[in-house]
Design a protein around this motif. Structure first.
Motif, PDB file in Angstrom:
ATOM      1  N   MET A   1       2.185  21.274  12.470  1.00 38.83           N
ATOM      2  CA  MET A   1       1.937  20.220  11.497  1.00 38.83           C
ATOM      3  C   MET A   1       0.477  19.797  11.611  1.00 38.83           C
ATOM      4  SD  MET A   1       3.797  16.537  11.168  1.00 38.83           S
ATOM      5  CE  MET A   1       4.955  16.864   9.875  1.00 38.83           C
ATOM      6  N   SER A   2      -0.212  19.802  10.488  1.00 39.98           N
ATOM      7  CA  SER A   2      -1.629  19.433  10.494  1.00 39.98           C
ATOM      8  C   SER A   2      -1.789  17.921  10.323  1.00 39.98           C
ATOM      9  CB  SER A   2      -2.370  20.173   9.381  1.00 39.98           C
ATOM     10  OG  SER A   2      -1.852  19.807   8.127  1.00 39.98           O
ATOM     11  N   GLN A   3      -2.894  17.444  10.825  1.00 43.93           N
ATOM     12  CA  GLN A   3      -3.199  16.017  10.753  1.00 43.93           C
ATOM     13  C   GLN A   3      -3.803  15.713   9.388  1.00 43.93           C
ATOM     14  OE1 GLN A   3      -5.340  14.641  14.134  1.00 43.93           O
ATOM     15  NE2 GLN A   3      -5.878  12.704  13.186  1.00 43.93           N
ATOM     16  N   ILE A   4      -3.427  14.595   8.804  1.00 44.36           N
ATOM     17  CA  ILE A   4      -3.916  14.157   7.501  1.00 44.36           C
ATOM     18  C   ILE A   4      -5.025  13.137   7.722  1.00 44.36           C
ATOM     19  CG2 ILE A   4      -3.294  13.019   5.337  1.00 44.36           C
ATOM     20  CD1 ILE A   4      -1.767  15.570   5.595  1.00 44.36           C
ATOM     21  N   GLU A   5      -6.137  13.310   7.030  1.00 45.76           N
ATOM     22  CA  GLU A   5      -7.224  12.323   7.053  1.00 45.76           C
ATOM     23  C   GLU A   5      -7.001  11.343   5.908  1.00 45.76           C
ATOM     24  OE1 GLU A   5      -9.904  11.740   9.065  1.00 45.76           O
ATOM     25  OE2 GLU A   5      -9.089  13.259  10.431  1.00 45.76           O
ATOM     26  N   LEU A   6      -6.848  10.080   6.243  1.00 47.08           N
ATOM     27  CA  LEU A   6      -6.647   9.057   5.218  1.00 47.08           C
ATOM     28  C   LEU A   6      -7.984   8.560   4.696  1.00 47.08           C
ATOM     29  CD1 LEU A   6      -3.921   6.853   6.950  1.00 47.08           C
ATOM     30  CD2 LEU A   6      -3.562   8.612   5.208  1.00 47.08           C
ATOM     31  N   THR A   7      -8.021   8.310   3.396  1.00 46.64           N
ATOM     32  CA  THR A   7      -9.192   7.631   2.843  1.00 46.64           C
ATOM     33  C   THR A   7      -9.095   6.155   3.222  1.00 46.64           C
ATOM     34  OG1 THR A   7      -8.133   7.022   0.756  1.00 46.64           O
ATOM     35  CG2 THR A   7      -9.187   9.217   0.857  1.00 46.64           C
ATOM     36  N   GLU A   8     -10.172   5.430   3.071  1.00 47.16           N
ATOM     37  CA  GLU A   8     -10.158   4.001   3.374  1.00 47.16           C
ATOM     38  C   GLU A   8      -9.139   3.282   2.486  1.00 47.16           C
ATOM     39  OE1 GLU A   8     -10.734   0.457   5.212  1.00 47.16           O
ATOM     40  OE2 GLU A   8     -11.378   2.437   5.890  1.00 47.16           O
ATOM     41  N   LEU A   9      -9.077   3.667   1.199  1.00 50.39           N
ATOM     42  CA  LEU A   9      -8.109   3.045   0.292  1.00 50.39           C
ATOM     43  C   LEU A   9      -6.682   3.345   0.747  1.00 50.39           C
ATOM     44  CD1 LEU A   9      -7.282   1.480  -2.225  1.00 50.39           C
ATOM     45  CD2 LEU A   9      -7.562   3.602  -3.549  1.00 50.39           C
ATOM     46  N   GLN A  10      -6.398   4.574   1.143  1.00 48.94           N
ATOM     47  CA  GLN A  10      -5.055   4.930   1.592  1.00 48.94           C
ATOM     48  C   GLN A  10      -4.666   4.142   2.840  1.00 48.94           C
ATOM     49  OE1 GLN A  10      -5.663   9.158   1.902  1.00 48.94           O
ATOM     50  NE2 GLN A  10      -4.717   9.544  -0.102  1.00 48.94           N
ATOM     51  N   ARG A  11      -5.591   3.998   3.762  1.00 47.81           N
ATOM     52  CA  ARG A  11      -5.309   3.237   4.983  1.00 47.81           C
ATOM     53  C   ARG A  11      -5.005   1.781   4.640  1.00 47.81           C
ATOM     54  NH1 ARG A  11      -5.195   1.905   9.744  1.00 47.81           N
ATOM     55  NH2 ARG A  11      -6.250   2.315  11.614  1.00 47.81           N
ATOM     56  N   ARG A  12      -5.823   1.187   3.777  1.00 46.60           N
ATOM     57  CA  ARG A  12      -5.611  -0.203   3.370  1.00 46.60           C
ATOM     58  C   ARG A  12      -4.288  -0.338   2.603  1.00 46.60           C
ATOM     59  NH1 ARG A  12     -10.248  -1.237  -0.086  1.00 46.60           N
ATOM     60  NH2 ARG A  12      -9.336  -3.286  -0.429  1.00 46.60           N
ATOM     61  N   LEU A  13      -3.957   0.669   1.811  1.00 48.66           N
ATOM     62  CA  LEU A  13      -2.709   0.677   1.044  1.00 48.66           C
ATOM     63  C   LEU A  13      -1.505   0.693   1.988  1.00 48.66           C
ATOM     64  CD1 LEU A  13      -1.209   0.864  -1.654  1.00 48.66           C
ATOM     65  CD2 LEU A  13      -1.632   3.327  -1.624  1.00 48.66           C
ATOM     66  N   ILE A  14      -1.562   1.515   3.014  1.00 46.44           N
ATOM     67  CA  ILE A  14      -0.473   1.566   3.988  1.00 46.44           C
ATOM     68  C   ILE A  14      -0.334   0.224   4.709  1.00 46.44           C
ATOM     69  CG2 ILE A  14       0.269   2.606   6.171  1.00 46.44           C
ATOM     70  CD1 ILE A  14      -0.954   5.264   5.095  1.00 46.44           C
ATOM     71  N   VAL A  15      -1.430  -0.331   5.161  1.00 42.93           N
ATOM     72  CA  VAL A  15      -1.395  -1.617   5.859  1.00 42.93           C
ATOM     73  C   VAL A  15      -0.811  -2.695   4.938  1.00 42.93           C
ATOM     74  CG1 VAL A  15      -2.824  -3.463   6.851  1.00 42.93           C
ATOM     75  CG2 VAL A  15      -3.246  -1.071   7.483  1.00 42.93           C
ATOM     76  N   GLU A  16      -1.210  -2.665   3.677  1.00 47.70           N
ATOM     77  CA  GLU A  16      -0.761  -3.684   2.714  1.00 47.70           C
ATOM     78  C   GLU A  16       0.731  -3.566   2.395  1.00 47.70           C
ATOM     79  OE1 GLU A  16      -1.049  -7.006   0.556  1.00 47.70           O
ATOM     80  OE2 GLU A  16      -2.743  -6.168   1.642  1.00 47.70           O
ATOM     81  N   THR A  17       1.290  -2.355   2.421  1.00 45.98           N
ATOM     82  CA  THR A  17       2.674  -2.153   1.977  1.00 45.98           C
ATOM     83  C   THR A  17       3.674  -1.907   3.093  1.00 45.98           C
ATOM     84  OG1 THR A  17       2.295   0.221   1.653  1.00 45.98           O
ATOM     85  CG2 THR A  17       1.936  -1.231  -0.253  1.00 45.98           C
ATOM     86  N   GLN A  18       3.221  -1.748   4.325  1.00 46.87           N
ATOM     87  CA  GLN A  18       4.147  -1.343   5.385  1.00 46.87           C
ATOM     88  C   GLN A  18       5.203  -2.394   5.723  1.00 46.87           C
ATOM     89  OE1 GLN A  18       1.683  -0.193   8.670  1.00 46.87           O
ATOM     90  NE2 GLN A  18       0.864  -2.226   8.985  1.00 46.87           N
ATOM     91  N   LYS A  19       4.981  -3.627   5.364  1.00 42.69           N
ATOM     92  CA  LYS A  19       5.998  -4.658   5.597  1.00 42.69           C
ATOM     93  C   LYS A  19       6.850  -4.888   4.354  1.00 42.69           C
ATOM     94  CE  LYS A  19       3.584  -7.097   9.239  1.00 42.69           C
ATOM     95  NZ  LYS A  19       2.906  -8.321   9.646  1.00 42.69           N
ATOM     96  N   GLY A  20       6.593  -4.117   3.319  1.00 49.04           N
ATOM     97  CA  GLY A  20       7.374  -4.236   2.093  1.00 49.04           C
ATOM     98  C   GLY A  20       6.500  -4.505   0.895  1.00 49.04           C
ATOM     99  N   LEU A  21       7.049  -4.205  -0.260  1.00 46.95           N
ATOM    100  CA  LEU A  21       6.343  -4.468  -1.514  1.00 46.95           C
ATOM    101  C   LEU A  21       6.551  -5.921  -1.907  1.00 46.95           C
ATOM    102  CD1 LEU A  21       7.298  -1.276  -3.570  1.00 46.95           C
ATOM    103  CD2 LEU A  21       5.242  -1.687  -2.223  1.00 46.95           C
ATOM    104  N   PRO A  22       5.594  -6.503  -2.612  1.00 53.48           N
ATOM    105  CA  PRO A  22       5.785  -7.883  -3.078  1.00 53.48           C
ATOM    106  C   PRO A  22       6.953  -7.960  -4.063  1.00 53.48           C
ATOM    107  CG  PRO A  22       3.660  -6.986  -3.828  1.00 53.48           C
ATOM    108  CD  PRO A  22       4.313  -5.938  -2.994  1.00 53.48           C
ATOM    109  N   LEU A  23       7.715  -9.017  -3.987  1.00 54.38           N
ATOM    110  CA  LEU A  23       8.872  -9.196  -4.857  1.00 54.38           C
ATOM    111  C   LEU A  23       8.438  -9.842  -6.169  1.00 54.38           C
ATOM    112  CD1 LEU A  23      11.486 -10.357  -2.190  1.00 54.38           C
ATOM    113  CD2 LEU A  23      11.189  -8.077  -3.190  1.00 54.38           C
ATOM    114  N   VAL A  24       7.754  -9.042  -6.971  1.00 56.34           N
ATOM    115  CA  VAL A  24       7.263  -9.477  -8.277  1.00 56.34           C
ATOM    116  C   VAL A  24       7.588  -8.380  -9.286  1.00 56.34           C
ATOM    117  CG1 VAL A  24       5.408 -10.893  -7.299  1.00 56.34           C
ATOM    118  CG2 VAL A  24       4.965  -8.504  -7.858  1.00 56.34           C
ATOM    119  N   ALA A  25       7.436  -8.693 -10.560  1.00 56.52           N
ATOM    120  CA  ALA A  25       7.764  -7.723 -11.613  1.00 56.52           C
ATOM    121  C   ALA A  25       6.912  -6.453 -11.533  1.00 56.52           C
ATOM    122  CB  ALA A  25       7.608  -8.371 -12.987  1.00 56.52           C
TER     123      ALA A  25
END
Length: 164
Positions: A1-25
């Motif tokens: 299995m190869s290692q994936i390099e995350l972009t800065e946006l992808q890393r921030r996206l993971i941090v932002e969503t790892q506890k769940g998505l906001p409960l909005v429309a």
């Protein structure tokens, strides 16, 4: 299995969503606003992260205790190996089974390899569900047991820390 390099946006996206998505429309629009990008960038990156196997799934995890389902049992079954997959699929399709899977036996102490989690508002409801599973398994079931939940465990996967 190869290692994936995350972009800065992808890393921030993971941090932002790892506890769940906001409960909005429009949760992806709200995340995009917080990350100062477009909603489409959020959607595209989430899809790419799933395709790469970095994100396995996006799903709902209800708190069944708050919904009144306070009696929970992991049922364990010793069934014929020849029928285990087929029976597991049938048990997993029951509306009251939240998850069902096969695991290795650990003989001689643990003969069970089919696991099915059931939830009910009363112990009697759970016992009825267990009876229904036993009837479905029929003569293929050699023995069974139930393990009632005694406390709520925190269910989380790996977490990334935000860069400080």
């Amino acid at each position: 299995m190869s290692q994936i390099e995350l972009t800065e946006l992808q890393r921030r996206l993971i941090v932002e969503t790892q506890k769940g998505l906001p409960l909005v429309a429009n949760p992806y629009a709200q995340i995009a606003e917080q990350l100062e990008c477009t909603e489409q960038q959020v959607i595209d990156n989430m899809q790419l992260l799933q395709e790469q196997g970095v994100v396995r799934r996006i799903g709902l995890v209800p708190n069944h205790y708050r919904l009144g389902y306070v009696h929970n049992a992991m049922t364990v079954w010793d069934v014929d190996d020849e029928y285990a997959v087929e029976l597991g699929e049938r048990v997993g399709a029951l509306e009251f089974v939240s998850h069902c899977y096969l695991r290795p036996r650990h003989l001689p102490l643990w003969p069970y390899h089919l696991f099915a989690m059931v939830h009910g508002k009363t112990e009697a409801e759970v016992e009825l569900q267990i009876t229904q599973i036993r009837e479905l398994l029929g003569d293929h079931c050699r023995q069974a047991d139930r393990l009632y939940s005694s406390k709520i465990l925190k269910k989380t996967g790996m977490r990334l820390k935000s860069k400080s």
